[in-house]
Design a protein around this motif. Structure first.
Motif, mmCIF file in Angstrom:
data_model
loop_
_atom_site.group_PDB
_atom_site.id
_atom_site.type_symbol
_atom_site.label_atom_id
_atom_site.label_comp_id
_atom_site.label_asym_id
_atom_site.label_seq_id
_atom_site.Cartn_x
_atom_site.Cartn_y
_atom_site.Cartn_z
ATOM 1 N N ARG A 83 11.070 -6.068 -13.129
ATOM 2 C CA ARG A 83 10.167 -6.450 -14.218
ATOM 3 C C ARG A 83 9.459 -7.752 -13.907
ATOM 4 N NH1 ARG A 83 14.222 -6.294 -17.413
ATOM 5 N NH2 ARG A 83 13.657 -8.268 -18.358
ATOM 6 N N ARG A 141 9.473 -3.586 -3.440
ATOM 7 C CA ARG A 141 8.539 -2.475 -3.320
ATOM 8 C C ARG A 141 8.911 -1.562 -2.154
ATOM 9 N NH1 ARG A 141 3.594 -2.628 -6.290
ATOM 10 N NH2 ARG A 141 2.609 -1.382 -4.672
ATOM 11 N N ARG A 165 3.429 -1.259 -17.372
ATOM 12 C CA ARG A 165 3.452 -2.462 -18.210
ATOM 13 C C ARG A 165 3.257 -2.093 -19.670
ATOM 14 N NH1 ARG A 165 1.759 -6.621 -14.333
ATOM 15 N NH2 ARG A 165 -0.215 -5.564 -13.955
ATOM 16 N N SER A 220 6.385 -8.987 -15.857
ATOM 17 C CA SER A 220 6.637 -8.806 -17.282
ATOM 18 C C SER A 220 7.946 -9.429 -17.740
ATOM 19 C CB SER A 220 6.643 -7.314 -17.626
ATOM 20 O OG SER A 220 5.396 -6.745 -17.309
ATOM 21 N N ALA A 221 8.530 -10.285 -16.943
ATOM 22 C CA ALA A 221 9.769 -10.928 -17.378
ATOM 23 C C ALA A 221 9.451 -11.997 -18.411
ATOM 24 C CB ALA A 221 10.502 -11.530 -16.193
ATOM 25 N N LEU A 222 10.240 -12.043 -19.443
ATOM 26 C CA LEU A 222 10.005 -13.018 -20.510
ATOM 27 C C LEU A 222 10.684 -14.330 -20.148
ATOM 28 C CD1 LEU A 222 10.933 -10.486 -23.263
ATOM 29 C CD2 LEU A 222 8.630 -11.230 -22.675
ATOM 30 N N TYR A 268 11.884 -1.047 -1.177
ATOM 31 C CA TYR A 268 13.052 -0.317 -1.681
ATOM 32 C C TYR A 268 12.620 0.860 -2.551
ATOM 33 C CZ TYR A 268 17.552 0.524 -3.961
ATOM 34 O OH TYR A 268 18.704 1.103 -4.439
ATOM 35 N N LEU A 269 11.691 0.595 -3.461
ATOM 36 C CA LEU A 269 11.240 1.650 -4.361
ATOM 37 C C LEU A 269 10.463 2.735 -3.612
ATOM 38 C CD1 LEU A 269 10.174 -0.521 -7.432
ATOM 39 C CD2 LEU A 269 12.227 0.882 -7.191
ATOM 40 N N PHE A 270 9.597 2.314 -2.702
ATOM 41 C CA PHE A 270 8.851 3.300 -1.915
ATOM 42 C C PHE A 270 9.781 4.156 -1.073
ATOM 43 C CE2 PHE A 270 4.781 0.739 -2.303
ATOM 44 C CZ PHE A 270 4.036 1.766 -2.856
ATOM 45 N N ILE A 321 7.487 -7.106 -9.881
ATOM 46 C CA ILE A 321 6.544 -6.010 -9.680
ATOM 47 C C ILE A 321 5.617 -5.870 -10.884
ATOM 48 C CG2 ILE A 321 6.316 -3.544 -9.252
ATOM 49 C CD1 ILE A 321 8.596 -3.632 -7.501
ATOM 50 N N TYR A 322 6.159 -6.083 -12.068
ATOM 51 C CA TYR A 322 5.334 -5.901 -13.261
ATOM 52 C C TYR A 322 4.904 -7.211 -13.905
ATOM 53 C CZ TYR A 322 7.080 -1.189 -12.738
ATOM 54 O OH TYR A 322 7.400 0.040 -12.234
ATOM 55 N N GLU A 325 0.792 -1.229 0.000
ATOM 56 C CA GLU A 325 0.000 0.000 0.000
ATOM 57 C C GLU A 325 0.823 1.277 0.000
ATOM 58 O OE1 GLU A 325 -3.303 -0.579 0.051
ATOM 59 O OE2 GLU A 325 -3.234 -2.726 0.476
ATOM 60 N N LEU A 338 4.419 2.011 -8.857
ATOM 61 C CA LEU A 338 4.046 1.513 -7.533
ATOM 62 C C LEU A 338 2.555 1.673 -7.280
ATOM 63 C CD1 LEU A 338 7.129 2.797 -5.542
ATOM 64 C CD2 LEU A 338 6.469 0.424 -5.854
ATOM 65 N N PHE A 369 19.083 -6.046 -11.244
ATOM 66 C CA PHE A 369 18.047 -5.545 -10.340
ATOM 67 C C PHE A 369 16.766 -5.224 -11.096
ATOM 68 C CE2 PHE A 369 15.847 -1.917 -8.458
ATOM 69 C CZ PHE A 369 15.619 -2.369 -7.177
ATOM 70 N N TYR A 370 16.916 -4.551 -12.193
ATOM 71 C CA TYR A 370 15.756 -4.144 -12.981
ATOM 72 C C TYR A 370 15.040 -5.346 -13.572
ATOM 73 C CZ TYR A 370 13.011 -0.964 -15.904
ATOM 74 O OH TYR A 370 11.984 -0.264 -16.486
ATOM 75 N N TYR A 371 15.791 -6.395 -13.824
ATOM 76 C CA TYR A 371 15.156 -7.646 -14.250
ATOM 77 C C TYR A 371 14.223 -8.149 -13.151
ATOM 78 C CZ TYR A 371 14.721 -12.728 -14.686
ATOM 79 O OH TYR A 371 14.226 -14.002 -14.709
ATOM 80 N N GLU A 406 15.519 -10.546 -23.250
ATOM 81 C CA GLU A 406 15.842 -10.333 -21.843
ATOM 82 C C GLU A 406 17.267 -9.797 -21.696
ATOM 83 O OE1 GLU A 406 13.932 -9.775 -18.919
ATOM 84 O OE2 GLU A 406 12.994 -11.625 -19.608
ATOM 85 N N ALA A 435 0.489 -1.234 -11.743
ATOM 86 C CA ALA A 435 1.497 -1.631 -12.721
ATOM 87 C C ALA A 435 1.068 -1.430 -14.180
ATOM 88 C CB ALA A 435 1.880 -3.086 -12.487
#
Lengths: 224, 224
Positions: free
Chosen positions: A177, A113, B127, A183-185, A115-117, A180-181, A33, B120, A172-174, B162, B123
């Motif tokens: 993705r 999350r 996305r 969206s990793a392939l 970390y990003l927040f 959080i998203y 949240e 956050l 990290f960005y992987y 990727e 998404a």
DNA sequence: GATTTAATTTGTCATTCGATAAATTAGTAT
DNA sequence: ATACTAATTTATCGAATGACAAATTAAATC
């Protein structure tokens, strides 16, 4: 809501247990949240009334500091640094091992999350964490690579550290993705890490060789 | 606060101008304070009363949608895709050119913080943006590299995309470190990009060669 | 200059927020 | 069983929130 709440009214925890329980669930709550969410919402998830929070933490910000501590400090493993400096295997293998265990810790929705927040709320905590990564992870990596490639043990240049940061950030960005998203392939984490590490090691070898070249050239003609 | 407010009471903007002004300043405001910040705080920065916002946007969420549109849609440049497919230069050179202009757009505190905040909050928008990056940037990059390295033009594998994402993410994260955390060591952006691109191109070349090897091997002995 | 139109402000509402004080109740020691 | 201690809840405060309706006022039209 999801839990059937086995012991309908399981009241009266010990002070220490309750505090731990609060922090653990506060991590999950704030991770979803955000830190701006209400203490009432948190209390609801805790199965407890909101004022009780204030018997354990003087203010919301103090609770948040406890969350930071539990995530950033307590989850850091000193062994990580040992993995990187263990010269019984190649640097590439060490990097693969390290990122396997490191990502086992930070590649989860909660950690990422939070970390990003926290980074958006105020940069200080993240800056401190990044300094830790730099000193304990990236500096050793570059130093070990220098040694393996037969370069004299001089301090890593900013440009070299930055090159290591790009690998680290890419990995990290992987995770972002993926977790959080969604969206990793390529979901085989170890394979993504192996590719990134291989490109880094090969890239750094070339980069170091080039900087030696440049140094010789400038030495020969006394030019910057 | 900072501005002396030249024309003490410069009232009555045209509807269109006012709306644009709102969006522009809302980007800056939300980028700093986050989307959870109050419409009253925003109105204060706009030099306008809070209810006026509701004459231009039905709700706070609608204003936020307008902000997304202004950042993600309006700042996308179709020329980017042309740079990557212009075969008059090498892939490496094209990548350097592309990331130079691409980062000129996204490497600013506003863009990056809006991106992180929106990711956050929910998404979906991110996305969608990431799908755009994948289709318009990363797929072409891998396709062009394949062509340059003499591989047949088959669709890029997930693992190859990727791999491109890791470079892209590494560069992106460099921007985050520089612009949000003020923690970049090497401030010569083009140099960081050049190193990342070089490692990617060399790494992909090896990776593609390896996958050809593996394919031949499996063809020979009919095994996966 | 009077009239109309539309931009802007004033006033207000029901909710929600972090926080505090006082009352209650569960568990423990006697 | 009784008294004590500490965990927990009830009740409540003032401030801040998103949103709406009505009043005001600047600028355009006649």
């Amino acid at each position: 809501m999801t839990e059937p709440d086995a012991t309908a009214k399981r009241k009266r925890m010990s002070s220490g247990q309750r505090r731990e329980d609060f922090i653990t669930k506060a991590i999950a709550f704030f991770a979803e949240e955000g830190f701006e969410s209400s203490t009432r919402g948190l209390a609801r998830q805790l199965g407890v009334t909101q004022p009780l929070l204030y018997r354990y933490f003087p203010s919301k910000d103090d609770l948040i500091l406890a969350v930071y501590d539990a995530v950033y400090v307590n989850r850091w493993r000193p062994e990580w640094e040992e993995i990187l400096t263990d010269r019984s295997t190649s640097v590439e293998e060490r990097l693969n091992t390290f990122y396997r265990v490191y990502t086992d810790v930070i590649f989860n929705r909660e950690w990422m999350r939070i970390y990003l927040f926290s980074g958006l709320k105020g940069a200080d905590i993240n800056r401190r964490y990044m300094q830790l990564v730099r000193q304990r992870i990236l500096e050793p990596i570059v130093a070990e690579a220098r040694a393996e490639f037969g370069h004299p043990p001089s301090p890593a240049t900013d440009s070299e550290i930055e090159f290591a940061w790009v690998m680290h950030g890419g990995i990290f960005y992987y995770g972002v993705r993926d977790l959080i998203y969604d969206s990793a392939l390529e979901t085989r984490k170890d394979r993504v890490v192996a590719d990134a590490v291989a490109a880094f090691v090969a890239g750094l070898k070339i980069k170091l060789a080039k900087s030696v070249e440049a140094e010789h050239a400038s030495e020969a003609q006394r030019t910057d």
